[in-house]
Design a protein around this motif. Sequence first.
Motif, mmCIF file in Angstrom:
data_model
loop_
_atom_site.group_PDB
_atom_site.id
_atom_site.type_symbol
_atom_site.label_atom_id
_atom_site.label_comp_id
_atom_site.label_asym_id
_atom_site.label_seq_id
_atom_site.Cartn_x
_atom_site.Cartn_y
_atom_site.Cartn_z
ATOM 1 N N UNK A 24 5.706 6.889 -10.719
ATOM 2 C CA UNK A 24 5.354 5.567 -10.195
ATOM 3 C C UNK A 24 5.378 4.556 -11.330
ATOM 4 N N UNK A 25 5.973 3.390 -11.048
ATOM 5 C CA UNK A 25 6.030 2.329 -12.051
ATOM 6 C C UNK A 25 5.474 1.036 -11.443
ATOM 7 N N UNK A 26 5.063 0.123 -12.331
ATOM 8 C CA UNK A 26 4.578 -1.194 -11.888
ATOM 9 C C UNK A 26 5.507 -2.233 -12.515
ATOM 10 N N UNK A 27 6.092 -3.066 -11.671
ATOM 11 C CA UNK A 27 7.124 -4.020 -12.123
ATOM 12 C C UNK A 27 6.766 -5.430 -11.626
ATOM 13 N N UNK A 28 7.550 -6.416 -12.030
ATOM 14 C CA UNK A 28 7.414 -7.727 -11.375
ATOM 15 C C UNK A 28 7.823 -7.586 -9.898
ATOM 16 N N UNK A 29 7.401 -8.523 -9.046
ATOM 17 C CA UNK A 29 7.846 -8.497 -7.645
ATOM 18 C C UNK A 29 9.367 -8.703 -7.568
ATOM 19 N N UNK A 30 9.979 -8.170 -6.497
ATOM 20 C CA UNK A 30 11.412 -8.410 -6.222
ATOM 21 C C UNK A 30 11.498 -8.899 -4.787
ATOM 22 N N UNK A 31 12.008 -10.125 -4.612
ATOM 23 C CA UNK A 31 12.064 -10.705 -3.260
ATOM 24 C C UNK A 31 12.876 -9.798 -2.334
ATOM 25 N N UNK A 32 14.062 -9.399 -2.806
ATOM 26 C CA UNK A 32 14.992 -8.704 -1.902
ATOM 27 C C UNK A 32 14.467 -7.336 -1.463
ATOM 28 N N UNK A 33 13.678 -6.674 -2.311
ATOM 29 C CA UNK A 33 13.201 -5.325 -1.962
ATOM 30 C C UNK A 33 11.831 -5.343 -1.289
ATOM 31 N N UNK A 34 11.040 -6.376 -1.552
ATOM 32 C CA UNK A 34 9.604 -6.240 -1.259
ATOM 33 C C UNK A 34 9.123 -6.974 -0.008
ATOM 34 N N UNK A 35 9.935 -7.892 0.526
ATOM 35 C CA UNK A 35 9.465 -8.669 1.678
ATOM 36 C C UNK A 35 9.230 -7.740 2.875
ATOM 37 N N UNK A 36 10.283 -7.056 3.339
ATOM 38 C CA UNK A 36 10.135 -6.216 4.535
ATOM 39 C C UNK A 36 9.169 -5.066 4.283
ATOM 40 N N UNK A 37 9.236 -4.486 3.078
ATOM 41 C CA UNK A 37 8.369 -3.334 2.769
ATOM 42 C C UNK A 37 6.902 -3.745 2.776
#
Length: 242
Positions: A24-37
């Motif tokens: 498990x990693x912690x990253x900045x947010x990503x619009x394309x991956x994180x909206x629907x999820x």
Amino acid sequence: MANLEYNAKTGEPFLRLAPPFSNFIITPPRIEDDVDASVEIMNDPFVYKWMGRTTPYNAELAERWIRTVKVETDAAVEKLKGATEPGSALSACPVRHMREELADGKTVFVGDVGLVRSGWTEIVDAEERARLVAANAARLAGDPEIVWHIGYYLAPGQQGRGLMTAAVKRMIEFGVAWMNVKYIKSSAFEGNHGSLKVQQKNGFVEVDKLVDHVQVGEERRTLVLMEWRAGTRVDDTDLAYG
Ligand SMILES: CC(C)(COP(=O)(O)OP(=O)(O)OC[C@H]1O[C@@H](n2cnc3c(N)ncnc32)[C@H](O)[C@@H]1OP(=O)(O)O)[C@@H](O)C(=O)NCCC(=O)NCCS
């Protein structure tokens, strides 16, 4: 260990959790991956019940939220200039979205763990709240008087195995080393045993209980206020912070 790593292809910084959660990693947010999820997770009744929401979450709200928090993480990423070890203190945290790394190298968004300057959301008087927020925001990077806040949620399928306890530990280690974090406030609704336990296991103590303080739909909820101070030692020696 509070070292940052960088994705070899994208240059994105990330913090890796310690074993047994090193996938498990912690990253900045990503619009394309994180909206629907994030919409899917936030619409789970067990999650939104404890986040103070009563209405369905949707892609528009999620995108607006992620774009807002990304302004802060992007600015912090810019300040990093590729550093892997702490240097001069950061004003904000560059990472917050948790991802599971799969065997094929892809990642799946599993939750959010945000270490941000306090918004004093428990204070009802809007003017007083705005005054505190503005004074806190005006403090320069590294100021030990900055009041921080930590908040989080996790995908239901990942809950109950110690993952958020480990993620909060990692974020505090990072905050201490890279942002000179000395004082963190947090809170949870009374009855949110999992969240309160995550905080207690990381050295937070209860400081107040605001009875029937928050209106959520038809209900008034009691808010438990928690805080963490640098120098806290907890039973598990692995969870001791500077
Ligand atoms: C709160 C939350 C992030 C906890 O994440 P998690 O990874 O499941 O927590 P952990 O597995 O690290 O659990 C920490 C402790 O809490 C306990 N716990 C977890 N969920 C619990 C629950 N629903 N009821 C009682 N205890 C619980 C665990 O048993 C563990 O204690 P232990 O080490 O003594 O066994 C997760 O339940 C969640 O996302 N909840 C919905 C959103 C939310 O409440 N966010 C926080 C708002 S303040």
